[in-house]
Scaffold this active site. Sequence first.
Site, mmCIF file in Angstrom:
data_model
loop_
_atom_site.group_PDB
_atom_site.id
_atom_site.type_symbol
_atom_site.label_atom_id
_atom_site.label_comp_id
_atom_site.label_asym_id
_atom_site.label_seq_id
_atom_site.Cartn_x
_atom_site.Cartn_y
_atom_site.Cartn_z
ATOM 1 N N ASP A 56 0.855 -1.095 -0.067
ATOM 2 C CA ASP A 56 0.050 0.008 -0.111
ATOM 3 C C ASP A 56 1.078 1.248 0.033
ATOM 4 O OD1 ASP A 56 -2.209 1.854 0.101
ATOM 5 O OD2 ASP A 56 -3.283 0.826 1.559
HETATM 6 C C1 BGC Z 1 -5.158 3.201 0.097
HETATM 7 C C2 BGC Z 1 -4.891 2.465 -0.946
HETATM 8 C C3 BGC Z 1 -4.958 3.084 -2.316
HETATM 9 C C4 BGC Z 1 -3.575 3.469 -2.283
HETATM 10 C C5 BGC Z 1 -3.331 4.634 -3.652
HETATM 11 C C6 BGC Z 1 -3.854 4.129 0.018
HETATM 12 O O1 BGC Z 1 -3.945 5.220 0.842
HETATM 13 O O2 BGC Z 1 -5.120 2.575 1.301
HETATM 14 O O3 BGC Z 1 -6.449 1.460 -0.997
HETATM 15 O O4 BGC Z 1 -4.884 2.189 -3.380
HETATM 16 O O5 BGC Z 1 -3.580 4.728 -1.284
HETATM 17 O O6 BGC Z 1 -4.002 5.739 -3.662
#
Ligand code: BGC
Length: 728
Positions: free
Chosen positions: A263
């Site tokens: 993530d």
């Molecule tokens: C989220 C993800 C997301 C990523 C990119 C993170 O803060 O938890 O689900 O895909 O950001 O935006």
Amino acid sequence: MTSVLKHLLCTGLLLVLLLLPSLAQPLSSGEEEKLIKSYLSQMTLAEKVGMLHGNSKFTSTGVPRLNIPEWHLSDGPHGIREEIQRDSWNPAGWTDDASTCFPTATALAATWNPALAQLEGEALGEEARHRKKDVLLGPGVNILRTPLGGRGFEYLSEDPYLTSVMAVAWIKAVQSRDVAVSVKHFLANNQEHERNRVDVTMSERALREIYLPAFRAAVMEGGALTVMGAYNKFRGVWCCENPFLGRTLLRNEFGFQGVYLSDWGGVHTTVESALAGLDLEMGTNGAYNSYFFADPLLLAVTQGKVPESVVNEKVSNILRVMLRTKVIGPEVDKRFPGSFNTPEHQAAAYKVASESVVLLRNAGGLLPLNFSKLRSVAVIGRNATHKQAAGGQSSGIKALYEVTPLEAMQKKWGSRVRIDYVLGYDKPEPVVENGRRRPANDLVANQKLLQEAVETARKADAVIFVGGLDHDYDTEGSDKPHMELPYGQVEVIQEISKVNPNVVVVIVGGSPVDMNGIVHRVPALVWAWFNGMEAGNALADVLDGKVNPSGKLPFTLPSSLSQSPAHALGNYPGKNLKVHYEEDIFVGYRWFDTKQIQPLFPFGFGLSYTDFVIDQPSLNKKVYGMADRVQVQLTVRNTGKIAGAETVQLYVGDPQASVPRPLKELKAFAKVFLQPGESRKITLTVPVEHCAFFEEKSAKWVVEPGEFMLYVGNSSRNIVHAKSFNVK
Ligand code: BGC
């Protein structure tokens, strides 16, 4: 010369490919591995490491001299996210990136219709391709453990089986368009509170029976090509550097050959993460070359702390996904071209939205609205005009358009009935005290708006109150502070219902709210979700009967927060950054059923404008062996006057088990569409091995011989037939 030939010549891959039998078929795994080896043999260590970390917010570096392009990832998952600047979260300012916006995940799950997950997935895959994306970051398959979970609206259900079925259909569909999915967030992101620091522990049994099945199905049945590691810790170790997740589960047990990516900002170490099986680091703060998987990884390899074979393995995983989605290799010219904002995609968004709406209460048959008896309708509530698509953080979508409930009602009903709209309630301004701003009490009604609502309601023949939540509540990054309906809506609804007997309450939201104060005061209650660009059209069509509601709750609606398991046991949000899932396997209806707690509305519940009868089921055998499949045949009849759909749900119980088991667990379901008077025979199948529990002692799935119960119903609580069968 074709681009394929140019590519082959320049990469020196021609020889490898000449040895391959035929390019008309997808590559065999042997052919794939040969190609990967060939790419690897031509890459420098620096080029390899370059592929393992972000080089902008949503891309990773390619190897141009080998025709390996930059890899483009995108949020999702219910639309293709607006373009942002390469190096900041600010919008890039494109004018052609507003996309089709689908309902959020709980809404999709509420359709109980995997064919719609497929329809949505295909459209999203096509839109992703049009926008030149290689990976769409979704689906979110975490289990709804608490009604307060901020990302509950982005996840599908409290039930692992429903989650798995919907996710698998969605994944296959997206990937059929040559776009990889990223199943998230692995593992146990069941709360947003302290998500970057909280350490989640649970029994091995809860892991296997509740929190893991959807990830497993996504990889093993759906063929998911990438998986995203969660922010939190699992059993003391951050998910992105957790060898149990990255090695034992993903690679060894699931046989995952794709990319385990972090993530955004979820990596904390170089060596540990590299060895634990993480392939790609995204979203870390700071210069790209300072990412854990950039210069520090190069150094770690040269110092012998991370073997180069580990780097090769990661690059191979990325190349494999690139080959399978035709980003590189002999099939690049055959890659799906994609399309954007087509009428078909918009129709798909409407279809999902209209099948997701759940009719919770309809006393006296107020719905569908009968315009021959109505001269005026008062529409009251902020959510009648509030656009929701862009909210919720990373899953927010810049939608091409978003039809609000009021717009749809005015357009569809305006010539037949007078519509008066008032706000009714609003989000309060923060309070300023001693020069400081603090959030206002969000449970107090604005008396001026309330009075205006009451006066408007008094003059109307019927009232449609459109309220519920917004993305200040259902959002990434924080949990809901409570389960109440915010902004004093309960008081507004109560006062309106005193002056008008015909009140329809519509709840917009993606996670449970407490509706005790309203449910018995109004004749009709509808749950309408965050329903994407077609939200208003779908809702209006359900209210006026153009669409017969067929949605069913994908989660339990508790009567109060304290009823629900994590809260009843006092282990939310944990203590000292640790949360242990003490309720164990008793999540959602498994808890309510087994403990005999009456929720406000049970899992799987939803009414229709017509009536159905489910006839006595028959089983293909009386006694089953371990390898058998229980086939349950039954007939569903539409006994009412209009067409509609019923979702028949099959639950299994194991009353003689030697370990505590839930009273029943969902094992199969089917949504059956029937004309008035029509009946259909259906067969629901449960492999006996799916009746197993996970035995911790032996670390094995066990089906204990003996009597099992089979429950057929149209919700987890409305069981119309119970039958037993034996396993020997
Ligand atoms: C989220 C993800 C997301 C990523 C990119 C993170 O803060 O938890 O689900 O895909 O950001 O935006």
